[in-house]
Design an enzyme around this catalytic site. Structure first.
Site, PDB file in Angstrom:
ATOM      1  N   TYR A 164       0.839  -1.212   0.000  1.00 43.51           N
ATOM      2  CA  TYR A 164       0.000   0.000   0.000  1.00 43.51           C
ATOM      3  C   TYR A 164       0.873   1.260   0.000  1.00 43.51           C
ATOM      4  CZ  TYR A 164      -4.609   2.087   0.219  1.00 43.51           C
ATOM      5  OH  TYR A 164      -5.751   2.771  -0.088  1.00 43.51           O
ATOM      6  N   LYS A 171      -3.535   8.106   2.739  1.00 44.36           N
ATOM      7  CA  LYS A 171      -4.800   7.823   3.453  1.00 44.36           C
ATOM      8  C   LYS A 171      -4.708   8.288   4.915  1.00 44.36           C
ATOM      9  CE  LYS A 171      -7.261   5.742   0.204  1.00 44.36           C
ATOM     10  NZ  LYS A 171      -8.262   6.530  -0.533  1.00 44.36           N
TER      11      LYS A 171
END
Ligand code: NAP
Length: 286
Positions: A164, A171
């Site tokens: 990620y 995020k």
């Protein structure tokens, strides 16, 4: 219990108008959200970014009765000015905002986070984080009677998850901006929240290495022993954007079949996890 793939018709959003960014296909999380909102009477403005997807997004949006459909790249200020001028001219005000957008160079969603380039770091932050702040400010100016906004995040913003990388950093910043925006806009009766969705097979997700394995891992280990549907994300969005959620702001709600609560993986799932890892290793050696 009702099917987790079907929306429920009703009037919870009757008389409310909102902007939805991030429908690319019928698999998009934003499409599940738009379906849940339209079924409850919401009037929608829908945007698309890539010209090749214009036809598909337009027909999906028309199917939901959207009254504004516009091309918008969130990095293009002229596009954004035009979008908000259209909304102000056609509707005069706005009740809700759905931000379901993210982008990063897929080459940097494998290998180590430490190798992230400055250019991709800044671009990922701009599209995936700053765009929400920009849209929130512009939307708030059209919410004289209060409103509700949501964005989409992933557990990789709270913990380290494979591949990620820079998107996890974006995020984390996005979730922090939800809290700051909630504090800024709360006095105007505007609520700001995030939905942290479990893995869903979408165009954006296909850019993450080993995504099939991540989905299967989640399915084996999540307390509900399955992955979520986009309609489940949609129903939670409906709750947060409607008057059912009026006491909630600055929150990140996890719609991930419970995966985020785990400290250790399922013991009964261990044989399946072992099979999964063996298959994954074999595929990588091909
Ligand atoms: P998706 O269907 O591919 O949607 C991503 C959307 O972002 C697309 O509509 C894409 O438009 C748009 N976008 C990217 N760059 C843009 C830009 N510069 N301007 C305007 N739009 C832009 O994938 P999704 O999985 O539903 O993603 C929606 C959100 O959910 C993202 O924030 C994602 O991080 C989050 N999320 C996804 C998962 C998952 O497993 N899928 C899990 C948790 C959270 P084009 O396609 O036209 O470029």
């Amino acid at each position: 219990m009702s099917d987790n793939k079907t929306v429920t018709a009703g009037t919870l959003m009757k008389g409310k108008r909102g902007l939805v960014l991030g429908i690319a296909t019928e698999r998009s999380i934003a499409y599940g959200i738009a379906q849940a909102l339209a079924a409850q009477g919401a009037e929608l403005a829908v945007t698309y970014q890539v010209d090749q997807l214009a036809g598909r997004v337009t027909s999906l949006a028309q199917g939901l009765g959207a009254s504004i459909i516009q091309h918008v790249d969130v990095q293009n200020q002229v596009n954004l000015d035009q979008l908000f001028a259209t909304i102000a001219g056609q509707w005069g005000s706005l009740d809700f905002l759905v931000h379901s957008i993210a982008f990063s160079d897929r080459k940097e969603l494998e290998g180590q986070y430490a190798n992230t380039t400055r250019a991709n770091f800044l671009n990922t932050m701009d599209v995936s984080c700053y765009s929400f702040t920009d849209l929130a400010r512009r939307s708030a100016a059209l919410m004289p009677n209060g409103g509700s906004m949501i964005t989409l995040t992933y557990l990789g913003g709270e913990r380290v998850l494979p591949h990620y990388n820079v998107m996890g950093v974006a995020k984390a910043a996005l979730q922090a901006s939800v809290r700051y925006l909630a504090a800024d806009l709360g006095p105007q009766r505007i609520r700001v929240n995030a939905i942290s969705a479990g893995p869903v097979k979408t165009l954006a997700a296909s850019g993450i290495s080993d995504f099939r394995f991540i989905m299967r891992w989640n399915e084996i280990n999540a307390p509900l022993r399955r992955n979520i549907t986009t309609v489940e994300a949609g129903n939670t969005a409906l709750f947060l954007l409607s008057d059912l959620g009026t006491g909630i702001t600055g929150e990140t709600v996890h719609v991930d079949a419970g995966y985020h609560i785990l400290g250790m993986m399922s013991v009964e799932g261990a044989p399946e996890v072992a099979d999964l890892l063996i298959r994954m290793k074999a595929e990588k050696q091909k």
